[in-house]
Design a protein around this motif. Sequence first.
Motif, PDB file in Angstrom:
ATOM      1  N   PHE A   1      30.179  32.424  25.520  1.00 48.16           N
ATOM      2  CA  PHE A   1      30.887  33.656  25.170  1.00 48.16           C
ATOM      3  C   PHE A   1      31.898  33.373  24.072  1.00 48.16           C
ATOM      4  O   PHE A   1      32.650  32.394  24.167  1.00 48.16           O
ATOM      5  N   HIS A   2      31.957  34.231  23.078  1.00 46.01           N
ATOM      6  CA  HIS A   2      33.017  34.179  22.059  1.00 46.01           C
ATOM      7  C   HIS A   2      33.996  35.291  22.416  1.00 46.01           C
ATOM      8  O   HIS A   2      33.649  36.479  22.362  1.00 46.01           O
ATOM      9  N   ILE A   3      35.211  34.897  22.763  1.00 50.10           N
ATOM     10  CA  ILE A   3      36.237  35.825  23.244  1.00 50.10           C
ATOM     11  C   ILE A   3      37.321  35.982  22.182  1.00 50.10           C
ATOM     12  O   ILE A   3      37.768  34.998  21.573  1.00 50.10           O
ATOM     13  N   VAL A   4      37.756  37.215  21.976  1.00 51.67           N
ATOM     14  CA  VAL A   4      38.808  37.510  21.007  1.00 51.67           C
ATOM     15  C   VAL A   4      40.086  36.764  21.417  1.00 51.67           C
ATOM     16  O   VAL A   4      40.519  36.860  22.576  1.00 51.67           O
ATOM     17  N   PRO A   5      40.671  35.995  20.507  1.00 47.57           N
ATOM     18  CA  PRO A   5      41.921  35.301  20.834  1.00 47.57           C
ATOM     19  C   PRO A   5      42.980  36.282  21.363  1.00 47.57           C
ATOM     20  O   PRO A   5      43.115  37.402  20.863  1.00 47.57           O
ATOM     21  N   GLY A   6      43.679  35.831  22.402  1.00 49.22           N
ATOM     22  CA  GLY A   6      44.669  36.675  23.061  1.00 49.22           C
ATOM     23  C   GLY A   6      44.111  37.363  24.299  1.00 49.22           C
ATOM     24  O   GLY A   6      44.858  37.926  25.088  1.00 49.22           O
ATOM     25  N   HIS A   7      42.785  37.312  24.494  1.00 51.65           N
ATOM     26  CA  HIS A   7      42.144  37.957  25.643  1.00 51.65           C
ATOM     27  C   HIS A   7      41.552  36.936  26.622  1.00 51.65           C
ATOM     28  O   HIS A   7      40.789  37.304  27.517  1.00 51.65           O
ATOM     29  N   GLU A   8      41.913  35.676  26.462  1.00 51.43           N
ATOM     30  CA  GLU A   8      41.363  34.628  27.315  1.00 51.43           C
ATOM     31  C   GLU A   8      41.714  34.844  28.788  1.00 51.43           C
ATOM     32  O   GLU A   8      40.851  34.706  29.661  1.00 51.43           O
ATOM     33  N   GLU A   9      42.971  35.178  29.065  1.00 55.34           N
ATOM     34  CA  GLU A   9      43.386  35.367  30.458  1.00 55.34           C
ATOM     35  C   GLU A   9      42.652  36.546  31.085  1.00 55.34           C
ATOM     36  O   GLU A   9      42.218  36.473  32.242  1.00 55.34           O
ATOM     37  N   ALA A  10      42.478  37.631  30.342  1.00 59.27           N
ATOM     38  CA  ALA A  10      41.738  38.786  30.859  1.00 59.27           C
ATOM     39  C   ALA A  10      40.302  38.399  31.178  1.00 59.27           C
ATOM     40  O   ALA A  10      39.761  38.783  32.224  1.00 59.27           O
ATOM     41  N   PHE A  11      39.667  37.633  30.287  1.00 61.18           N
ATOM     42  CA  PHE A  11      38.299  37.183  30.526  1.00 61.18           C
ATOM     43  C   PHE A  11      38.230  36.316  31.782  1.00 61.18           C
ATOM     44  O   PHE A  11      37.353  36.496  32.632  1.00 61.18           O
ATOM     45  N   GLU A  12      39.151  35.370  31.907  1.00 65.27           N
ATOM     46  CA  GLU A  12      39.172  34.506  33.083  1.00 65.27           C
ATOM     47  C   GLU A  12      39.372  35.321  34.359  1.00 65.27           C
ATOM     48  O   GLU A  12      38.726  35.055  35.385  1.00 65.27           O
ATOM     49  N   ASN A  13      40.245  36.325  34.307  1.00 71.43           N
ATOM     50  CA  ASN A  13      40.500  37.144  35.494  1.00 71.43           C
ATOM     51  C   ASN A  13      39.292  37.969  35.902  1.00 71.43           C
ATOM     52  O   ASN A  13      39.089  38.232  37.091  1.00 71.43           O
ATOM     53  N   ILE A  14      38.494  38.391  34.926  1.00 71.22           N
ATOM     54  CA  ILE A  14      37.246  39.101  35.252  1.00 71.22           C
ATOM     55  C   ILE A  14      36.382  38.200  36.133  1.00 71.22           C
ATOM     56  O   ILE A  14      35.855  38.635  37.165  1.00 71.22           O
ATOM     57  N   TRP A  15      36.238  36.964  35.739  1.00 72.36           N
ATOM     58  CA  TRP A  15      35.399  36.035  36.494  1.00 72.36           C
ATOM     59  C   TRP A  15      36.031  35.668  37.838  1.00 72.36           C
ATOM     60  O   TRP A  15      35.330  35.557  38.841  1.00 72.36           O
ATOM     61  N   LYS A  16      37.340  35.472  37.853  1.00 74.42           N
ATOM     62  CA  LYS A  16      38.014  35.121  39.107  1.00 74.42           C
ATOM     63  C   LYS A  16      37.935  36.247  40.126  1.00 74.42           C
ATOM     64  O   LYS A  16      37.901  35.996  41.329  1.00 74.42           O
ATOM     65  N   GLY A  17      37.900  37.510  39.650  1.00 70.81           N
ATOM     66  CA  GLY A  17      37.871  38.655  40.542  1.00 70.81           C
ATOM     67  C   GLY A  17      36.483  39.152  40.905  1.00 70.81           C
ATOM     68  O   GLY A  17      36.350  40.093  41.687  1.00 70.81           O
ATOM     69  N   ARG A  18      35.461  38.529  40.345  1.00 74.87           N
ATOM     70  CA  ARG A  18      34.088  38.962  40.610  1.00 74.87           C
ATOM     71  C   ARG A  18      33.648  38.617  42.018  1.00 74.87           C
ATOM     72  O   ARG A  18      33.929  37.539  42.524  1.00 74.87           O
ATOM     73  N   GLU A  19      32.917  39.548  42.614  1.00 76.19           N
ATOM     74  CA  GLU A  19      32.254  39.220  43.874  1.00 76.19           C
ATOM     75  C   GLU A  19      30.975  38.490  43.511  1.00 76.19           C
ATOM     76  O   GLU A  19      30.218  38.934  42.661  1.00 76.19           O
ATOM     77  N   SER A  20      30.747  37.370  44.144  1.00 75.95           N
ATOM     78  CA  SER A  20      29.566  36.574  43.831  1.00 75.95           C
ATOM     79  C   SER A  20      28.709  36.373  45.070  1.00 75.95           C
ATOM     80  O   SER A  20      29.219  36.104  46.156  1.00 75.95           O
TER      81      SER A  20
END
Length: 104
Positions: free
Chosen positions: A8-27
Motif C-alpha cells: 500500500f502507498h499511503i499519503v504521508p500524514g495518514h499512517e496512523e489512520a491506516f494503522e488504526n483501520i487494520w487494528k480495528g478490523r474484525e478478522s
Amino acid sequence: MFVAMNRFHIVPGHEEAFENIWKGRESSLAEMPGFQSFHLLRGDTNTEEGYTLFASHTIWASKDDFVAWTKSENFRQAHKNAGDNRGIYLGPPKFEGFTAVVGA
C-alpha cells in the motif's frame, strides 16, 4: 508455504489512520484452513514520490488455501468497507504472492 502480500502507498500524514483501520478490523483469518500468520508492516516514507509504504503479509500452508480464502464469505466480509478511506491511499494495493522454495 505460500506468502501473500499487498503493498500500500499511503499519503504521508495518514499512517496512523491506516494503522488504526487494520487494528480495528474484525478478522476471521484464524478460522480459515491453512492460515498460519498475519503481519502489517510499515516501511519508510518515500519523500521524493510522496508516500509511506505498508505491506500486509499473510502466511498460508498452500496457495490453494489462500485462493480459497479469497473466494470465501469471510474474505467478502473482511473487505466490505475497503473503499471507505480512499483519501489515504495513493492507488489500489499491489498484490504479490510467493511460494516458499527454501525455509528454515
